[in-house]
Design a protein around this motif. Sequence first.
Motif, short mmCIF file in Angstrom:
data_model
loop_
_atom_site.label_atom_id
_atom_site.label_comp_id
_atom_site.label_asym_id
_atom_site.label_seq_id
_atom_site.Cartn_x
_atom_site.Cartn_y
_atom_site.Cartn_z
N PHE A 33 0.82 -1.21 0.00
CA PHE A 33 0.00 0.00 0.00
C PHE A 33 0.87 1.27 0.00
N ASN B 216 -6.74 2.64 7.82
CA ASN B 216 -8.20 2.74 7.79
C ASN B 216 -8.82 2.79 9.18
N VAL C 292 -7.09 7.65 2.86
CA VAL C 292 -6.30 7.12 1.74
C VAL C 292 -7.13 6.07 1.02
N ASP C 293 -7.01 6.00 -0.28
CA ASP C 293 -7.77 4.98 -1.01
C ASP C 293 -7.05 4.58 -2.28
N ARG C 294 -6.77 3.33 -2.40
CA ARG C 294 -6.28 2.71 -3.63
C ARG C 294 -6.24 1.21 -3.38
N ILE C 295 -7.01 0.47 -4.12
CA ILE C 295 -7.07 -0.98 -3.89
C ILE C 295 -5.77 -1.61 -4.37
N LYS D 216 -15.60 6.39 3.00
CA LYS D 216 -14.73 5.32 2.52
C LYS D 216 -14.78 4.10 3.45
N LEU E 171 -16.78 1.57 1.20
CA LEU E 171 -15.77 0.71 0.55
C LEU E 171 -15.32 -0.42 1.49
N ASN E 172 -14.74 -0.04 2.61
CA ASN E 172 -14.17 -1.08 3.47
C ASN E 172 -15.26 -1.97 4.06
N HIS F 21 -16.16 -4.35 1.45
CA HIS F 21 -15.07 -5.30 1.29
C HIS F 21 -15.17 -6.43 2.31
N HIS G 24 -7.70 -9.74 -6.26
CA HIS G 24 -7.73 -9.35 -4.84
C HIS G 24 -8.38 -10.47 -4.04
N GLN H 78 -7.34 -12.06 2.05
CA GLN H 78 -6.50 -10.92 2.48
C GLN H 78 -7.36 -9.90 3.23
N ILE H 79 -8.54 -9.63 2.71
CA ILE H 79 -9.42 -8.66 3.36
C ILE H 79 -9.98 -9.24 4.67
N LYS I 38 -10.65 -4.57 12.12
CA LYS I 38 -11.28 -3.88 10.99
C LYS I 38 -12.78 -3.63 11.22
N ARG J 136 -15.53 -0.45 10.46
CA ARG J 136 -16.31 -0.50 9.23
C ARG J 136 -17.77 -0.86 9.45
C1 CS2 Z 1 -9.28 -3.67 2.37
C2 CS2 Z 1 -8.45 -2.40 2.20
O1 CS2 Z 1 -7.82 -5.36 3.12
C3 CS2 Z 1 -8.74 -4.60 3.42
O2 CS2 Z 1 -9.21 -4.60 4.56
O3 CS2 Z 1 -10.61 -3.30 2.66
O4 CS2 Z 1 -7.10 -2.68 2.19
C4 CS2 Z 1 -8.85 -1.64 0.92
O5 CS2 Z 1 -8.50 -2.37 -0.23
C5 CS2 Z 1 -8.19 -0.28 0.87
O6 CS2 Z 1 -8.53 0.44 2.03
C6 CS2 Z 1 -8.61 0.48 -0.40
O7 CS2 Z 1 -8.18 1.79 -0.34
#
Ligand code: CS2
Length: 431
Positions: A6, A154, A190-193, A255, A259-260, A263, A328, A332-333, A340, A344
Amino acid sequence: MGLGNFHRAHQAWYTHAANTGAAQEWRITGVAMRNPALRDAMEAEGWAYDLGIMSPEGLRVERIAVHDRVLVAAETPGLVVDAIADPEVAAVTLTVTEKGYSLTADGTLDTDDPGIASDIHTGTTRSVIGLLARGLTRRTLRGGGAITVLSCDNLGGNGRLLHRAVTEFLTASGQSAGALNDVRFPDTMVDRITPATTPAIKARMQAAAGRAVVAPVMTEDFTEWIIEDTGGTLPDWTSAGAAFVPDVGPYERRKLLLLNGAHSALAYGGLLRGHDYVHQAVADARLMTHIRALWAEAAPLLPEFGQDDIAAYTDALTSRFSVSALEHRLSQIAMDGSAKLQQRILPILRHHRFQAPAASRVLGDWWRVLTLRDGRGEPLGDPMAQALQDVIASAGPEADRFGQVMQLVGVPAGDLPAGFAAACLSPRPES
Ligand code: CS2
């Protein structure tokens, strides 16, 4: 601090972009926390590495040369402390994952954490917070001047949490928090997969570049960095699209929750339904129904954004999640769920007084994945693995054990409405 994929897809890439055409170049001292392998690979190439950026037009590979050395904190913590104290250093970024902050469920420093306890009581420098506290203290003693410390993980209110954790560390070690007088701790989003690099990703990057690649990282084309404007001297990250704003909170919440949150929901729900990758889970119509319900539960926590904004944001997420070339992995997530999910999913549940079926289901799916892994003798991949294993192994009805897990992540039994565990654990209509 934190030299993983990252950092190299995000902060290092922004710094590399800021250097392009600039009169004076910024350089980065990379700090790997434990693993020397990356240092060794990058050193052989003069500290450069390759970044693959996947866009609808295809994969382009950029050689990034912005580091001028890499330290491994576990080998030479004293050099890391010195680097933070160096007056030439203007900023420290942290990409150490949620668990790297050693916080308790209420967001304060966990002084029972083995690394933190050892640093406070025996004078070692093992933890991220310990390294920072010692580095900033030495900097003050040397008259090193102002510095900006940017948490890029995050966590909601990441700058404030970090500031408090370092302050608590100093207090617990009997040292003056005056070391932080000249330190800014902006909040950042911050954001970028950026997935972990697999052999297949490396091979595709080599094919696209037409050469061997070094320490390869693959990421998506999309990227965002919103930083609380606290002043100070920093690289011109805005040249690559970073934005400085007075309040990062709304962007951070959007985010983390959309997003998270999605995820994690895709990770646990997807693993249970036999998927391996995010792009597979997002193509599963039943899971997407669940994700859309989760987004609807999150929307009231984002009053700063109109319905159209949220719809545009979630549509974009669906496209971003669908990029199969990123490979992805859901596993991993799924890692580190106890750290986490507090960021989230729990805010959504708290907002709805624990009456939010989609968010509840994410917790239930997490519990199922944990119990399945434990049953197969696999590692749980969680900073609370031991405590979670103890709960899974304990006697009693599943609903009671699930309630104990809620307590581990900071939700007292008294906060939960009757039937909450049953709602989380109820059989899924489709499974
Ligand atoms: C994902 C993050 O692994 C995880 O928990 O949700 O790493 C996600 O890909 C990034 O925050 C995207 O910016």
